[in-house]
Design a protein around this motif. Structure first.
Motif, mmCIF file in Angstrom:
data_model
loop_
_atom_site.group_PDB
_atom_site.id
_atom_site.type_symbol
_atom_site.label_atom_id
_atom_site.label_comp_id
_atom_site.label_asym_id
_atom_site.label_seq_id
_atom_site.Cartn_x
_atom_site.Cartn_y
_atom_site.Cartn_z
ATOM 1 N N MET A 172 30.012 47.508 40.688
ATOM 2 C CA MET A 172 31.361 47.118 41.104
ATOM 3 C C MET A 172 32.110 48.352 41.607
ATOM 4 N N ASP A 173 33.055 48.081 42.500
ATOM 5 C CA ASP A 173 33.825 49.180 43.093
ATOM 6 C C ASP A 173 35.260 48.707 43.265
ATOM 7 N N PHE A 174 36.172 49.272 42.465
ATOM 8 C CA PHE A 174 37.569 48.863 42.510
ATOM 9 C C PHE A 174 38.401 49.729 43.462
ATOM 10 N N THR A 175 37.761 50.626 44.184
ATOM 11 C CA THR A 175 38.498 51.486 45.099
ATOM 12 C C THR A 175 39.111 50.637 46.211
ATOM 13 N N PRO A 176 40.431 50.702 46.386
ATOM 14 C CA PRO A 176 41.053 49.874 47.417
ATOM 15 C C PRO A 176 40.550 50.237 48.807
ATOM 16 N N THR A 177 40.423 49.230 49.642
ATOM 17 C CA THR A 177 40.119 49.503 51.037
ATOM 18 C C THR A 177 41.347 50.116 51.694
ATOM 19 N N THR B 209 34.700 33.752 33.074
ATOM 20 C CA THR B 209 34.912 34.473 31.822
ATOM 21 C C THR B 209 35.692 35.764 32.041
ATOM 22 N N HIS B 210 35.527 36.365 33.205
ATOM 23 C CA HIS B 210 36.271 37.595 33.509
ATOM 24 C C HIS B 210 37.760 37.309 33.661
ATOM 25 N N ALA B 211 38.094 36.160 34.273
ATOM 26 C CA ALA B 211 39.501 35.778 34.391
ATOM 27 C C ALA B 211 40.099 35.491 33.021
ATOM 28 N N LEU B 212 39.325 34.843 32.143
ATOM 29 C CA LEU B 212 39.808 34.580 30.790
ATOM 30 C C LEU B 212 39.994 35.879 30.010
ATOM 31 N N THR B 213 39.095 36.819 30.216
ATOM 32 C CA THR B 213 39.221 38.129 29.545
ATOM 33 C C THR B 213 40.482 38.849 30.009
ATOM 34 N N ALA B 214 40.734 38.819 31.313
ATOM 35 C CA ALA B 214 41.951 39.446 31.837
ATOM 36 C C ALA B 214 43.194 38.753 31.289
ATOM 37 N N ALA B 215 43.154 37.421 31.210
ATOM 38 C CA ALA B 215 44.305 36.675 30.689
ATOM 39 C C ALA B 215 44.547 36.998 29.218
ATOM 40 N N ALA C 36 43.776 48.567 29.991
ATOM 41 C CA ALA C 36 42.842 47.475 29.712
ATOM 42 C C ALA C 36 43.230 46.224 30.491
ATOM 43 N N ILE C 37 44.520 45.938 30.558
ATOM 44 C CA ILE C 37 44.981 44.796 31.359
ATOM 45 C C ILE C 37 44.617 45.014 32.818
ATOM 46 N N ARG C 38 44.876 46.210 33.310
ATOM 47 C CA ARG C 38 44.645 46.510 34.726
ATOM 48 C C ARG C 38 43.166 46.396 35.086
ATOM 49 N N VAL C 39 42.285 47.020 34.304
ATOM 50 C CA VAL C 39 40.879 47.069 34.700
ATOM 51 C C VAL C 39 40.221 45.694 34.579
ATOM 52 N N THR C 40 40.617 44.887 33.596
ATOM 53 C CA THR C 40 40.038 43.544 33.497
ATOM 54 C C THR C 40 40.536 42.651 34.627
ATOM 55 N N ALA C 41 41.787 42.822 35.037
ATOM 56 C CA ALA C 41 42.287 42.063 36.190
ATOM 57 C C ALA C 41 41.569 42.494 37.460
ATOM 58 N N TYR C 42 41.359 43.800 37.623
ATOM 59 C CA TYR C 42 40.630 44.304 38.795
ATOM 60 C C TYR C 42 39.216 43.719 38.850
ATOM 61 N N GLU C 43 38.543 43.697 37.694
ATOM 62 C CA GLU C 43 37.161 43.216 37.694
ATOM 63 C C GLU C 43 37.093 41.743 38.076
ATOM 64 N N ALA C 44 37.969 40.917 37.481
ATOM 65 C CA ALA C 44 37.952 39.490 37.807
ATOM 66 C C ALA C 44 38.270 39.263 39.279
ATOM 67 N N ALA C 45 39.264 39.993 39.790
ATOM 68 C CA ALA C 45 39.643 39.836 41.199
ATOM 69 C C ALA C 45 38.522 40.286 42.129
ATOM 70 N N GLY D 83 47.470 40.777 36.705
ATOM 71 C CA GLY D 83 47.859 41.934 37.504
ATOM 72 C C GLY D 83 49.363 42.160 37.478
ATOM 73 N N LEU D 84 50.125 41.078 37.532
ATOM 74 C CA LEU D 84 51.580 41.181 37.432
ATOM 75 C C LEU D 84 51.979 41.770 36.078
ATOM 76 N N GLN D 85 51.298 41.335 35.019
ATOM 77 C CA GLN D 85 51.583 41.865 33.681
ATOM 78 C C GLN D 85 51.265 43.352 33.590
ATOM 79 N N ALA D 86 50.186 43.784 34.259
ATOM 80 C CA ALA D 86 49.862 45.215 34.262
ATOM 81 C C ALA D 86 51.008 46.021 34.848
#
Length: 365
Positions: free
Chosen positions: A1-6, A295-301, A275-284, A229-232
Motif C-alpha cells: 500500500m502507498d498512502f503518498t498523495p498524488t 473490515t478496514h472501513a469498520l476498523t477506521a470507524a 491511528a484514526i488517520r492511518v486506518t482511514a487512509y488504508e480503507a480509502a 477522515g473528518l474525525q482525524a
C-alpha cells in the motif's frame, strides 16, 4: 500500500487548507450558529474541490475532510461528496450521472444521507416511500436525500417533496427530521426491475452490476471511511489548540507544556489521532484500488469513535478552566468529536459488526 498523495491530491488538499483556514474563522462560525456557511460553500465549489473528488478518489476526499475537520467548517462537504458524488458515480445509472453529477460538482445540488435503521423507511405503492428518519445531518441544506429502505435499497428523494423539520444536534450540522408519507423516490441506478432484480438472492443480475445490498454496503463503508477522515481532522485541530495553549499558559513561572502529565496526555492524544488517520487512509486507499475494504472501513470507524472521543476530551481538559467555556473554539472540536463518535455507529456497535463479519469467515484479504 502507498498512502503518498498524488500531485492532484496534494494540490487539492493544499487549496482546501487555504480556503478553510481563511474563511472558517471563529467569528464566522459563531455567526453561522447551527447552520451552514453559504459563502464558504460557494467558495469551495467555485474552486472545483467538490467536483475534484471524482478524480482524486476517496483517499483524496479524506485528505480534504481532514482540513475541514481542523477548522470545524460548517459546510455539507462530506455528505454531498459521499451520498451524492461518489454514490451516483459508483451506482447511478448513466442518465442519473449525466443529470446529477454536474450540479453536485458545482454545489447547486446538495445531497445528504439517511442510512436509517431497520424498517424505518418502506416502499408502499411502487416508487412511494413512507417512514420517519429522526436525524439527517445537513438535511436543511439538501436538494436530495439518499434514503435506504428496510430492504437496503437506495432511493433519491427530493427534499422539496418531503417533510423536513429542523433538528438541533450536539454539533452544528444543519440537521433535520425527514418524514416520508407516500413520497416519490427515485431508485439509485434506475427503477425497480430495470437495473436490480426485486429478489436480491437471484443471481441473474446483468453482468457487472451490483445487487442492492452491495450498493448499500459500499456507500455505508465509504461514509464511515470519509467521516473517520473528518474525525482525524477534528482531533488534529483540537490537539493543535491544546499544544498552543499549554505552551503559552504559565503556572508557577513555567509553561503548562513543561509538566510531564500534560506531555503524556498530549502524546496519547497524538497517537490516537494518528491511528484514526492511518486506518482511514488504508480503507480509502483500498477502495480506490478496487480492493475489498469492508473490515478496514469498520476498523477506521471504530478508531474514529473510540479514540476520537478520547482526543477531544483531552483537548478540552488541557485547556483547564478555559476548556469549560462554551464560547471557546476548542469546545467546537469537542462537540464535533462527540457527534462523530456516534454517527454511523458508535464504537461498540461497530466492533460487534466487525466481530460478526470476522466470525462469518467473510473477511477480505
Amino acid at each position: 500500500m502507498d498512502f503518498t498523495p498524488t500531485e492532484e491530491q496534494a494540490a487539492a488538499r493544499d487549496l482546501a487548507a487555504r480556503i478553510f483556514g481563511d474563511l472558517s474563522t471563529h467569528e464566522r462560525l459563531a455567526a453561522a450558529g447551527t447552520g451552514s456557511d453559504a459563502e464558504l460553500w460557494k467558495e469551495l465549489c467555485a474552486a472545483g474541490l467538490v467536483a475534484a473528488v471524482a478524480d482524486i478518489g476517496l483517499l483524496g476526499l479524506v485528505l480534504l475532510l481532514e482540513e475541514q475537520g481542523r477548522t470545524t467548517a460548517q459546510v455539507p462537504f462530506a455528505a454531498s461528496c459521499v451520498y451524492g458524488l461518489l454514490a451516483v458515480t459508483a451506482h447511478g445509472s448513466q442518465e442519473q450521472r449525466e443529470r446529477l453529477l454536474p450540479g453536485i460538482g458545482d454545489g447547486t445540488v446538495v445531497v445528504s444521507g439517511a442510512m436509517s435503521g431497520p424498517g424505518a423507511v418502506r416502499e408502499g405503492a411502487p416508487g412511494r416511500l413512507s417512514g420517519l428518519v429522526p436525524v439527517v445531518p445537513w438535511l436543511r441544506d439538501a436538494t436530495y436525500v439518499l434514503v435506504a429502505d428496510d430492504r437496503h435499497r437506495l432511493w433519491l428523494v427530493r427534499t422539496a417533496e418531503a417533510a423536513c423539520e429542523p433538528v438541533e444536534l450536539t454539533a452544528p450540522w444543519s440537521a433535520g427530521r425527514l418524514t416520508l408519507d407516500g413520497t416519490p423516490g427515485e431508485r439509485l441506478g434506475g427503477p425497480p426491475g430495470e437495473r436490480y432484480r426485486e429478489d436480491p438472492d437471484e443471481e441473474d443480475l446483468h453482468q457487472g452490476e451490483q445487487a442492492p445490498q452491495d450498493a448499500y454496503d459500499d456507500i455505508l463503508a465509504t461514509a464511515r471511511t470519509a467521516f473517520a477522515g473528518l474525525q482525524a481532522g477534528v482531533c488534529a485541530g483540537s490537539l493543535a489548540r491544546a499544544v498552543e495553549y499549554t505552551n503559552t499558559r504559565e503556572q508557577f513561572g513555567r509553561p503548562l507544556a513543561a509538566k510531564q502529565g500534560v506531555q503524556l496526555r498530549a502524546a496519547d492524544a497524538y497517537m490516537d489521532t494518528e491511528a484514526i488517520r492511518v486506518t482511514a487512509y488504508e480503507a480509502a486507499w483500498r477502495r480506490d484500488e478496487g480492493l475489498a475494504y469492508a473490515t478496514h472501513a469498520l476498523t477506521a470507524a471504530w478508531w474514529a469513535s473510540e479514540a476520537g472521543q478520547r482526543v477531544v476530551h483531552t483537548g478540552q481538559h488541557l485547556h483547564g478552566g478555559t476548556g469549560a467555556d462554551l464560547e471557546h473554539p476548542v469546545h467546537r472540536h469537542f462537540l464535533w468529536g462527540r457527534q462523530l463518535d456516534a454517527y454511523l455507529g458508535c464504537g461498540s456497535e461497530v466492533l460487534q459488526e466487525l466481530g460478526e463479519l470476522i466470525v462469518s469467515g467473510e473477511v477480505e484479504t
